[in-house]
Design a protein around this motif. Structure first.
Motif, PDB file in Angstrom:
ATOM      1  N   ALA A   1       8.602   8.059 -14.927  1.00 20.49           N
ATOM      2  CA  ALA A   1       9.255   7.263 -13.257  1.00 20.49           C
ATOM      3  C   ALA A   1       8.548   6.882 -12.145  1.00 20.49           C
ATOM      4  CB  ALA A   1      10.450   8.312 -12.818  1.00 20.49           C
ATOM      5  N   ALA A   2       7.126   7.620 -11.977  1.00 19.66           N
ATOM      6  CA  ALA A   2       6.189   6.923 -11.109  1.00 19.66           C
ATOM      7  C   ALA A   2       5.700   5.182 -11.061  1.00 19.66           C
ATOM      8  CB  ALA A   2       4.823   7.487 -12.163  1.00 19.66           C
ATOM      9  N   HIS A   3       6.388   5.754  -9.487  1.00 21.98           N
ATOM     10  CA  HIS A   3       6.019   3.890  -9.397  1.00 21.98           C
ATOM     11  C   HIS A   3       4.680   3.083  -9.829  1.00 21.98           C
ATOM     12  CE1 HIS A   3       5.363   0.164  -6.904  1.00 21.98           C
ATOM     13  NE2 HIS A   3       6.791   0.168  -6.593  1.00 21.98           N
ATOM     14  N   PRO A   4       4.910   1.693 -10.353  1.00 23.80           N
ATOM     15  CA  PRO A   4       4.142   1.079 -11.130  1.00 23.80           C
ATOM     16  C   PRO A   4       2.206   1.559 -10.078  1.00 23.80           C
ATOM     17  CG  PRO A   4       5.702   0.339 -11.207  1.00 23.80           C
ATOM     18  CD  PRO A   4       6.495   0.974 -10.514  1.00 23.80           C
ATOM     19  N   VAL A   5       2.650   0.738  -8.904  1.00 26.04           N
ATOM     20  CA  VAL A   5       1.314   1.016  -8.292  1.00 26.04           C
ATOM     21  C   VAL A   5       0.860   2.899  -7.751  1.00 26.04           C
ATOM     22  CG1 VAL A   5       0.557   1.073  -5.628  1.00 26.04           C
ATOM     23  CG2 VAL A   5       1.568  -0.386  -6.724  1.00 26.04           C
ATOM     24  N   TYR A   6       1.339   3.279  -8.159  1.00 24.20           N
ATOM     25  CA  TYR A   6       0.957   5.348  -8.361  1.00 24.20           C
ATOM     26  C   TYR A   6       0.788   5.267  -9.368  1.00 24.20           C
ATOM     27  CZ  TYR A   6       2.348  10.263  -8.185  1.00 24.20           C
ATOM     28  OH  TYR A   6       1.837  11.114  -8.049  1.00 24.20           O
ATOM     29  N   LYS A   7       1.144   4.874 -10.331  1.00 20.90           N
ATOM     30  CA  LYS A   7      -0.138   5.235 -11.767  1.00 20.90           C
ATOM     31  C   LYS A   7      -0.784   4.231 -11.964  1.00 20.90           C
ATOM     32  CE  LYS A   7       4.203   4.957 -15.106  1.00 20.90           C
ATOM     33  NZ  LYS A   7       4.684   4.538 -15.664  1.00 20.90           N
TER      34      LYS A   7
ATOM     35  N   ALA B   1      -2.990   4.028  -9.644  1.00 20.07           N
ATOM     36  CA  ALA B   1      -3.962   4.730  -8.081  1.00 20.07           C
ATOM     37  C   ALA B   1      -4.088   5.707  -8.967  1.00 20.07           C
ATOM     38  CB  ALA B   1      -3.215   4.625  -7.589  1.00 20.07           C
ATOM     39  N   LEU B   2      -3.586   6.529 -10.148  1.00 19.19           N
ATOM     40  CA  LEU B   2      -4.549   7.183 -10.203  1.00 19.19           C
ATOM     41  C   LEU B   2      -5.434   6.709 -11.758  1.00 19.19           C
ATOM     42  CD1 LEU B   2      -1.632   9.502 -11.892  1.00 19.19           C
ATOM     43  CD2 LEU B   2      -2.820   9.781  -9.441  1.00 19.19           C
ATOM     44  N   VAL B   3      -5.200   5.667 -12.374  1.00 18.60           N
ATOM     45  CA  VAL B   3      -5.888   5.276 -13.173  1.00 18.60           C
ATOM     46  C   VAL B   3      -7.649   4.474 -12.244  1.00 18.60           C
ATOM     47  CG1 VAL B   3      -6.439   3.553 -15.258  1.00 18.60           C
ATOM     48  CG2 VAL B   3      -4.398   4.004 -15.084  1.00 18.60           C
ATOM     49  N   ASP B   4      -7.487   3.942 -11.455  1.00 20.42           N
ATOM     50  CA  ASP B   4      -8.411   3.898 -10.477  1.00 20.42           C
ATOM     51  C   ASP B   4      -9.034   4.799  -9.649  1.00 20.42           C
ATOM     52  OD1 ASP B   4      -7.802   1.365 -11.148  1.00 20.42           O
ATOM     53  OD2 ASP B   4      -6.131   0.564  -9.674  1.00 20.42           O
TER      54      ASP B   4
ATOM     55  N   LEU C   1       8.070  12.845  -0.668  1.00 22.11           N
ATOM     56  CA  LEU C   1       9.142  12.115  -1.800  1.00 22.11           C
ATOM     57  C   LEU C   1       7.040  11.411  -2.401  1.00 22.11           C
ATOM     58  CD1 LEU C   1      11.188  11.640  -3.192  1.00 22.11           C
ATOM     59  CD2 LEU C   1      11.079   9.522  -2.063  1.00 22.11           C
ATOM     60  N   PRO C   2       6.838  11.850  -3.334  1.00 19.76           N
ATOM     61  CA  PRO C   2       6.150  11.247  -4.669  1.00 19.76           C
ATOM     62  C   PRO C   2       6.652  10.057  -5.203  1.00 19.76           C
ATOM     63  CG  PRO C   2       7.281  12.869  -5.922  1.00 19.76           C
ATOM     64  CD  PRO C   2       7.095  13.310  -3.935  1.00 19.76           C
ATOM     65  N   PRO C   3       6.405   8.574  -5.071  1.00 24.35           N
ATOM     66  CA  PRO C   3       7.117   7.689  -4.959  1.00 24.35           C
ATOM     67  C   PRO C   3       6.999   7.578  -6.675  1.00 24.35           C
ATOM     68  CG  PRO C   3       4.852   7.722  -4.608  1.00 24.35           C
ATOM     69  CD  PRO C   3       4.882   8.606  -4.075  1.00 24.35           C
ATOM     70  N   HIS C   4       8.849   6.626  -6.864  1.00 23.30           N
ATOM     71  CA  HIS C   4       9.249   6.332  -7.848  1.00 23.30           C
ATOM     72  C   HIS C   4       9.396   5.083  -8.409  1.00 23.30           C
ATOM     73  CE1 HIS C   4      12.930   7.638  -6.511  1.00 23.30           C
ATOM     74  NE2 HIS C   4      12.712   8.387  -5.712  1.00 23.30           N
ATOM     75  N   THR C   5      10.252   5.039  -9.256  1.00 19.06           N
ATOM     76  CA  THR C   5      11.181   3.710  -9.452  1.00 19.06           C
ATOM     77  C   THR C   5      12.028   2.688  -8.402  1.00 19.06           C
ATOM     78  OG1 THR C   5      12.220   4.469 -11.137  1.00 19.06           O
ATOM     79  CG2 THR C   5      10.371   3.536 -11.906  1.00 19.06           C
TER      80      THR C   5
ATOM     81  N   ASP D   1       4.990   0.387   1.305  1.00 15.76           N
ATOM     82  CA  ASP D   1       4.099   0.424   1.143  1.00 15.76           C
ATOM     83  C   ASP D   1       3.454   1.697   0.336  1.00 15.76           C
ATOM     84  OD1 ASP D   1       0.219   0.671   1.128  1.00 15.76           O
ATOM     85  OD2 ASP D   1       0.873   1.163   3.558  1.00 15.76           O
ATOM     86  N   VAL D   2       3.267   1.624  -1.052  1.00 17.82           N
ATOM     87  CA  VAL D   2       3.168   2.605  -2.079  1.00 17.82           C
ATOM     88  C   VAL D   2       1.855   3.680  -1.792  1.00 17.82           C
ATOM     89  CG1 VAL D   2       3.463   2.971  -4.635  1.00 17.82           C
ATOM     90  CG2 VAL D   2       4.745   1.819  -3.590  1.00 17.82           C
ATOM     91  N   ALA D   3       0.474   2.330  -1.436  1.00 14.62           N
ATOM     92  CA  ALA D   3      -0.385   3.855  -1.805  1.00 14.62           C
ATOM     93  C   ALA D   3      -0.884   4.412  -0.617  1.00 14.62           C
ATOM     94  CB  ALA D   3      -1.294   2.358  -1.459  1.00 14.62           C
TER      95      ALA D   3
END
Length: 343
Positions: A219-225, A227-230, A291-295, A300-302
């Motif tokens: 349920a992580a926010h797409p921007v969070y996901k 950011a991990l990939v990047d 709070l970790p950003p979820h859906t 500004d999720v970053a």
């Protein structure tokens, strides 16, 4: 020594297609890994997917009303025959919630406070096993003496809230020598070689978080996901930047997050950087919120709490949980020697 004997027995298992350890035998899973609890990011969908893939899927009761938590567990049990775990992070958690969880999952998992013989007995009497994540050898001994069935040795490479100060591999070796119960390794384990390395070092399994944040089921926010990939290499830092409103941080405000998130938050002049849906409305998220950003989060999720372990550089795409489990186990039959996890 106990750790040397464990390394020998697990190394033998690495040559077999079906890797069995004391952990898999104890809890009944087929893959020696537990998906780490990561707040609201650890959705029921993620836990079920990991359980279906042979690991142990975990959700947390933190911030969830007992009735809602029980309904989630009941629904998850209907969806998977796999092994599930419920996580407890606060010592003052409602004991009714602990008992209800223990009646519905194989393992009740504790972290961030001292091992409690009373809670261990409460869980055992309700029919579940007890796991405790620890940050030191001393805490591991206390957990074993309290009656825990397994412990997780968390190295300082771990993402999210970090209990101790030791790197994983030296801590793991000492914990294996100190306690007779199964020991999982946690911290910086995000690919097949790091997973095989901790098994070769004697661990009975691994507790893995970051790799599962970047999955379709989380349920992580797409921007969070993304950011991990990047993130390149070890793009993380131990920080206290995201302690606002975090109940764990009242004890110790120390967590590993993406360096980019710390830098972006520090550069922001905004006191409020987003909102989250809660209680049927929108609630402001201040800069530095834990709070970790979820859906259900916008803004500004970053610049939010993008928790990540030191192995984040191994996360190269958003995949399904089943694909992550398959990748993590891919080196177990062809492991050609120990390699330390990222530090």
């Amino acid at each position: 020594m106990r750790a040397l004997a464990r390394r020998s027995s697990v190394a033998t298992a690495l040559g077999e297609a079906d890797v069995q350890t004391r952990f898999t035998a104890l809890v009944g899973c087929s893959v020696p890994l537990q998906q780490a609890p990561m707040g609201a990011v650890s959705s029921p969908d993620l836990a079920v997917a990991v359980a279906d893939a042979g690991g142990v899927g975990t959700i947390t009761c933190l911030g969830v009303p007992t009735a809602v938590f029980v309904r989630r567990l009941d629904d998850m049990r209907r969806r998977t025959p796999g092994v599930l775990s419920a996580n407890v992070l606060l010592e003052d958690t409602d004991e009714d919630a602990v008992v209800a969880a223990a009646e519905r999952v194989r393992v009740v998992d504790f972290f961030w406070f001292d091992p409690s013989p009373r809670l261990v007995d409460l869980v055992h009497r309700a029919g579940a096993l007890v796991g405790w994540q620890v940050g030191s050898v001393e805490e591991a001994r206390v957990a074993a003496d309290a009656g825990c069935d397994l412990v997780t040795a968390q190295g300082r490479e771990a993402g999210g809230h970090v209990r101790g100060d030791r790197p994983l591999l030296p801590l793991l070796a000492e914990v294996l020598d100190a306690v007779p119960i199964p020991v999982l390794a946690a911290g910086g384990i995000a690919d097949a070689h790091a997973f095989a390395a901790v098994l070769s070092a004697g661990a009975d399994g691994a507790r893995i978080g970051t790799a599962f944040v970047a999955t379709t089921e989380s349920a992580a926010h797409p921007v969070y996901k993304q950011a991990l990939v990047d993130a390149a290499g070890d793009g993380t830092v131990l920080s206290s930047a995201f302690a606002r409103g975090c109940p764990l941080c009242t004890i110790r405000p120390r967590h590993r997050v993406l360096r980019s998130a710390v830098e972006r938050a520090a550069a922001s002049d905004e006191e409020v950087i987003g909102t989250v849906t809660a209680g049927g409305g929108r609630v402001a998220l201040p800069r530095g919120a834990g709070l970790p950003p979820h859906t259900a989060v916008d803004g500004d999720v970053a610049a939010m709490a993008l928790y990540a372990g030191a192995g984040v550089g191994a996360v190269t795409a958003v995949r399904t949980a089943a694909e992550v489990v398959a990748d993590l186990t891919s080196a177990l039959t062809s492991h050609d020697g120990p390699a330390a996890p990222p530090s």
